[in-house]
Design a protein around this motif. Sequence first.
Motif, PDB file in Angstrom:
ATOM      1  N   TYR A   1      34.344  24.333  39.167  1.00  0.00           N
ATOM      2  CA  TYR A   1      35.306  25.436  39.264  1.00  0.00           C
ATOM      3  C   TYR A   1      34.603  26.713  38.847  1.00  0.00           C
ATOM      4  O   TYR A   1      33.970  26.768  37.791  1.00  0.00           O
ATOM      5  CB  TYR A   1      36.507  25.146  38.355  1.00  0.00           C
ATOM      6  CG  TYR A   1      37.480  26.287  38.208  1.00  0.00           C
ATOM      7  CD1 TYR A   1      38.191  26.750  39.306  1.00  0.00           C
ATOM      8  CD2 TYR A   1      37.694  26.892  36.975  1.00  0.00           C
ATOM      9  CE1 TYR A   1      39.090  27.793  39.163  1.00  0.00           C
ATOM     10  CE2 TYR A   1      38.591  27.930  36.833  1.00  0.00           C
ATOM     11  CZ  TYR A   1      39.283  28.384  37.927  1.00  0.00           C
ATOM     12  OH  TYR A   1      40.173  29.412  37.800  1.00  0.00           O
TER      13      TYR A   1
ATOM     14  N   TYR B   1      31.404  34.322  35.748  1.00  0.00           N
ATOM     15  CA  TYR B   1      32.163  34.622  34.526  1.00  0.00           C
ATOM     16  C   TYR B   1      32.450  33.325  33.787  1.00  0.00           C
ATOM     17  O   TYR B   1      32.336  33.256  32.563  1.00  0.00           O
ATOM     18  CB  TYR B   1      33.463  35.341  34.877  1.00  0.00           C
ATOM     19  CG  TYR B   1      34.249  35.754  33.654  1.00  0.00           C
ATOM     20  CD1 TYR B   1      33.848  36.847  32.899  1.00  0.00           C
ATOM     21  CD2 TYR B   1      35.371  35.046  33.248  1.00  0.00           C
ATOM     22  CE1 TYR B   1      34.541  37.218  31.758  1.00  0.00           C
ATOM     23  CE2 TYR B   1      36.071  35.407  32.118  1.00  0.00           C
ATOM     24  CZ  TYR B   1      35.648  36.500  31.374  1.00  0.00           C
ATOM     25  OH  TYR B   1      36.333  36.846  30.248  1.00  0.00           O
ATOM     26  N   ARG B   2      32.826  32.294  34.534  1.00  0.00           N
ATOM     27  CA  ARG B   2      33.085  30.986  33.924  1.00  0.00           C
ATOM     28  C   ARG B   2      32.755  29.945  34.971  1.00  0.00           C
ATOM     29  O   ARG B   2      33.163  30.056  36.125  1.00  0.00           O
ATOM     30  CB  ARG B   2      34.564  30.886  33.522  1.00  0.00           C
ATOM     31  CG  ARG B   2      34.995  29.517  33.029  1.00  0.00           C
ATOM     32  CD  ARG B   2      34.614  29.311  31.580  1.00  0.00           C
ATOM     33  NE  ARG B   2      35.197  28.074  31.055  1.00  0.00           N
ATOM     34  CZ  ARG B   2      34.589  26.880  31.082  1.00  0.00           C
ATOM     35  NH1 ARG B   2      33.398  26.753  31.627  1.00  0.00           N
ATOM     36  NH2 ARG B   2      35.180  25.816  30.576  1.00  0.00           N
TER      37      ARG B   2
ATOM     38  N   ARG C   1      33.644  37.555  38.514  1.00  0.00           N
ATOM     39  CA  ARG C   1      34.210  38.896  38.302  1.00  0.00           C
ATOM     40  C   ARG C   1      33.374  39.949  38.999  1.00  0.00           C
ATOM     41  O   ARG C   1      33.241  41.076  38.517  1.00  0.00           O
ATOM     42  CB  ARG C   1      34.300  39.194  36.813  1.00  0.00           C
ATOM     43  CG  ARG C   1      35.265  38.274  36.108  1.00  0.00           C
ATOM     44  CD  ARG C   1      36.136  39.035  35.170  1.00  0.00           C
ATOM     45  NE  ARG C   1      37.239  38.217  34.716  1.00  0.00           N
ATOM     46  CZ  ARG C   1      37.891  38.418  33.591  1.00  0.00           C
ATOM     47  NH1 ARG C   1      37.532  39.386  32.787  1.00  0.00           N
ATOM     48  NH2 ARG C   1      38.903  37.662  33.259  1.00  0.00           N
TER      49      ARG C   1
ATOM     50  N   GLU D   1      26.624  31.018  32.225  1.00  0.00           N
ATOM     51  CA  GLU D   1      27.253  32.344  32.169  1.00  0.00           C
ATOM     52  C   GLU D   1      26.219  33.438  31.923  1.00  0.00           C
ATOM     53  O   GLU D   1      26.496  34.608  32.136  1.00  0.00           O
ATOM     54  CB  GLU D   1      28.310  32.367  31.060  1.00  0.00           C
ATOM     55  CG  GLU D   1      29.535  31.557  31.417  1.00  0.00           C
ATOM     56  CD  GLU D   1      30.508  31.434  30.251  1.00  0.00           C
ATOM     57  OE1 GLU D   1      30.330  32.127  29.247  1.00  0.00           O
ATOM     58  OE2 GLU D   1      31.447  30.629  30.373  1.00  0.00           O
ATOM     59  N   ALA D   2      25.041  33.055  31.425  1.00  0.00           N
ATOM     60  CA  ALA D   2      24.030  34.051  31.098  1.00  0.00           C
ATOM     61  C   ALA D   2      22.938  34.141  32.164  1.00  0.00           C
ATOM     62  O   ALA D   2      21.951  34.831  31.958  1.00  0.00           O
ATOM     63  CB  ALA D   2      23.414  33.716  29.746  1.00  0.00           C
ATOM     64  N   ARG D   3      23.096  33.421  33.283  1.00  0.00           N
ATOM     65  CA  ARG D   3      22.042  33.419  34.296  1.00  0.00           C
ATOM     66  C   ARG D   3      22.589  33.781  35.665  1.00  0.00           C
ATOM     67  O   ARG D   3      23.784  33.645  35.914  1.00  0.00           O
ATOM     68  CB  ARG D   3      21.386  32.040  34.354  1.00  0.00           C
ATOM     69  CG  ARG D   3      20.450  31.809  33.196  1.00  0.00           C
ATOM     70  CD  ARG D   3      20.078  30.356  33.067  1.00  0.00           C
ATOM     71  NE  ARG D   3      19.094  30.157  31.999  1.00  0.00           N
ATOM     72  CZ  ARG D   3      19.408  30.117  30.714  1.00  0.00           C
ATOM     73  NH1 ARG D   3      20.659  30.263  30.325  1.00  0.00           N
ATOM     74  NH2 ARG D   3      18.475  29.945  29.812  1.00  0.00           N
TER      75      ARG D   3
ATOM     76  N   GLN E   1      34.849  30.964  38.321  1.00  0.00           N
ATOM     77  CA  GLN E   1      35.565  32.238  38.276  1.00  0.00           C
ATOM     78  C   GLN E   1      34.522  33.329  38.289  1.00  0.00           C
ATOM     79  O   GLN E   1      33.631  33.347  37.443  1.00  0.00           O
ATOM     80  CB  GLN E   1      36.401  32.347  37.002  1.00  0.00           C
ATOM     81  CG  GLN E   1      37.817  31.847  37.178  1.00  0.00           C
ATOM     82  CD  GLN E   1      38.741  32.322  36.080  1.00  0.00           C
ATOM     83  OE1 GLN E   1      38.449  33.271  35.369  1.00  0.00           O
ATOM     84  NE2 GLN E   1      39.880  31.659  35.967  1.00  0.00           N
TER      85      GLN E   1
ATOM     86  N   GLU F   1      37.804  33.112  42.814  1.00  0.00           N
ATOM     87  CA  GLU F   1      37.650  31.810  42.175  1.00  0.00           C
ATOM     88  C   GLU F   1      37.635  30.745  43.259  1.00  0.00           C
ATOM     89  O   GLU F   1      38.138  30.953  44.359  1.00  0.00           O
ATOM     90  CB  GLU F   1      38.789  31.550  41.192  1.00  0.00           C
ATOM     91  CG  GLU F   1      40.145  31.543  41.842  1.00  0.00           C
ATOM     92  CD  GLU F   1      41.293  31.427  40.857  1.00  0.00           C
ATOM     93  OE1 GLU F   1      41.064  30.938  39.743  1.00  0.00           O
ATOM     94  OE2 GLU F   1      42.405  31.791  41.215  1.00  0.00           O
ATOM     95  N   ALA F   2      37.020  29.605  42.953  1.00  0.00           N
ATOM     96  CA  ALA F   2      36.984  28.520  43.924  1.00  0.00           C
ATOM     97  C   ALA F   2      36.860  27.196  43.200  1.00  0.00           C
ATOM     98  O   ALA F   2      36.261  27.102  42.133  1.00  0.00           O
ATOM     99  CB  ALA F   2      35.821  28.697  44.885  1.00  0.00           C
TER     100      ALA F   2
END
Lengths: 165, 393
Positions: B311, B321-322, B315, B51-53, B313, B296-297
């Motif tokens: 998976y 994002y996730r 944004r 999430e941070a990269r 998500q 999302e996919a």
Amino acid sequence: MSVLEENIKVVEGLTMFLGKKNVLESRVPRARRAFVSVPREKLIDAVKYLRDEEGIKHVSTISGVDTGEGLEVVYHLRKPDLSISVKVRAPYDDPVVPSITGVLEGAILYEREIYDMVGVKAEGHPDLKRLILDYDWPDGVHPLRKEWDIQSLRKRVDGTEWGRK
Amino acid sequence: MSEREFIVPVGPQHPALKEPANFMFKVDGEVVVDVEPRVGYNHRGIEKAMEARTYLQNLYIVERVCGICSNAHQTCYTQCVEEVLGMEIPERAKYLRVFMQELERIHSHLLWLGVAAHEIGFDTLFYYIWRDREVVMDLLESVSGNRVNYAMPTIGGVRRDLEEANFPNYHKMLDTLKERTEYYIGVCSSEKTILERAIGVGYLSKEDAIRLSAVGPNARCSGVSCDTRHDLPYLVYDEIPWNVIVETNGDVLGQVLVRVKETLESVKICKYVLDNLPQGPIKEKYSPLGKVPEGEAVSIVEAQRGELIHYLQSRGDNKPYRYKIRAPTLGNIPSLVERLKGGYIADIPIVLAGIDPCFSCTDRMAFVDEGKDRRWEMTEEELRRYGIRWYEK
């Protein structure tokens, strides 16, 4: 009938069964993929319907997402030619969803995983405890929540600053 | 707990394997009554780190989720990001991804087969198989420059092309692999040393495999026809002629046969790719800091060990994002527990190794007699020898 049409039928069947007002969102972006959003009270009904009427018996995994407005739990279910993701939402102050292990036993470890990482309790799970994190990890710190980033987690868990001893 | 029941903790430390795990065995004499698995000893926080990269940095993180299925993770990741981007990759890149994926499957299955032979004390076979595995390792090195972590798929295509001049050599290597694998099918289905340790050991019925959401060869050996390459065709698996291998034994022998026969199918797919590789570019343009639109996919591929699901998500940022990863071993643990129940202590190593987990061996184990407060420890090597001696009686 093409695979895409069959997949759309599955989602339509579920919408008919639950009633239109109980399906908050549904999309079939392409063949073999579907996304459905339902209220958490209807989750068990939805999963039961998918298992009994559509033969969806395989749990691929369960993802937990911190959306910023609340918590979202995504159940990725499978039958051979369709992967359907059923989403439910739970607020921060009541992070509970019903456990689907009574309907699909394959969810048993994944519900423990989201309990551990995102802090969503699966109510009715036979043995809900930590799956991944260490036993001396502080209670109430669920690392995949957005309130934590890597620096603040490190400070909270080992009391050290990022990059320093 | 009755007088005769013991708790046997197995694991979690093993310096030689990538993912340690711990199993608490409740045993009655020689028979395993119940098993409680514990995982997470190698949790590295990859989902949080992603999430941070940026998406391109994450390409190299997912490759390092696992050393053996590095290419499967990258293929799954790139597909996931490309689906949200709405990007269609060139035909040649699809074939090259399939080629890498199947080479990786050959190397992984041969590695597993060697480990399985070692676990039952058939070390001659282990040495033979690992010698032949070097052929596919050389092929992988010749294609990508690396024996593991090939760094071939990238967002938009693949990073390296095959050189036509090498094709005759590749064909020759694949022929060697085919010939040797056929020989091993013969050995595995007729050699008494294997049959005695494999038939009926670690049995899982078809109903249980479906009920516990087993994946990959672990489910296919119990008669469940579930191969993501066939059910949810991705890349060009629907254009290539190949067969889903299903066995109905449900035991360790079934697992051995599924994997050797799949190796043969993979060789067939690789040879088909070499013969039918379309011309054209290998990569679509993707800027290193490129943003991915909101969406999302779900991406699912068949890794060597089974269904691998990612998976995403998004944004609309250049970071996910996730991002959720579920590797096949986690999906196979509930069915592994079912396989171990009712078996003998001597069979623990081969049944554990049977699902081809990312942690198979266990280095230290302590036997605890709860009633008498006695405790003794065994290394994995001693447990393996114990199993072999037990069967010699």
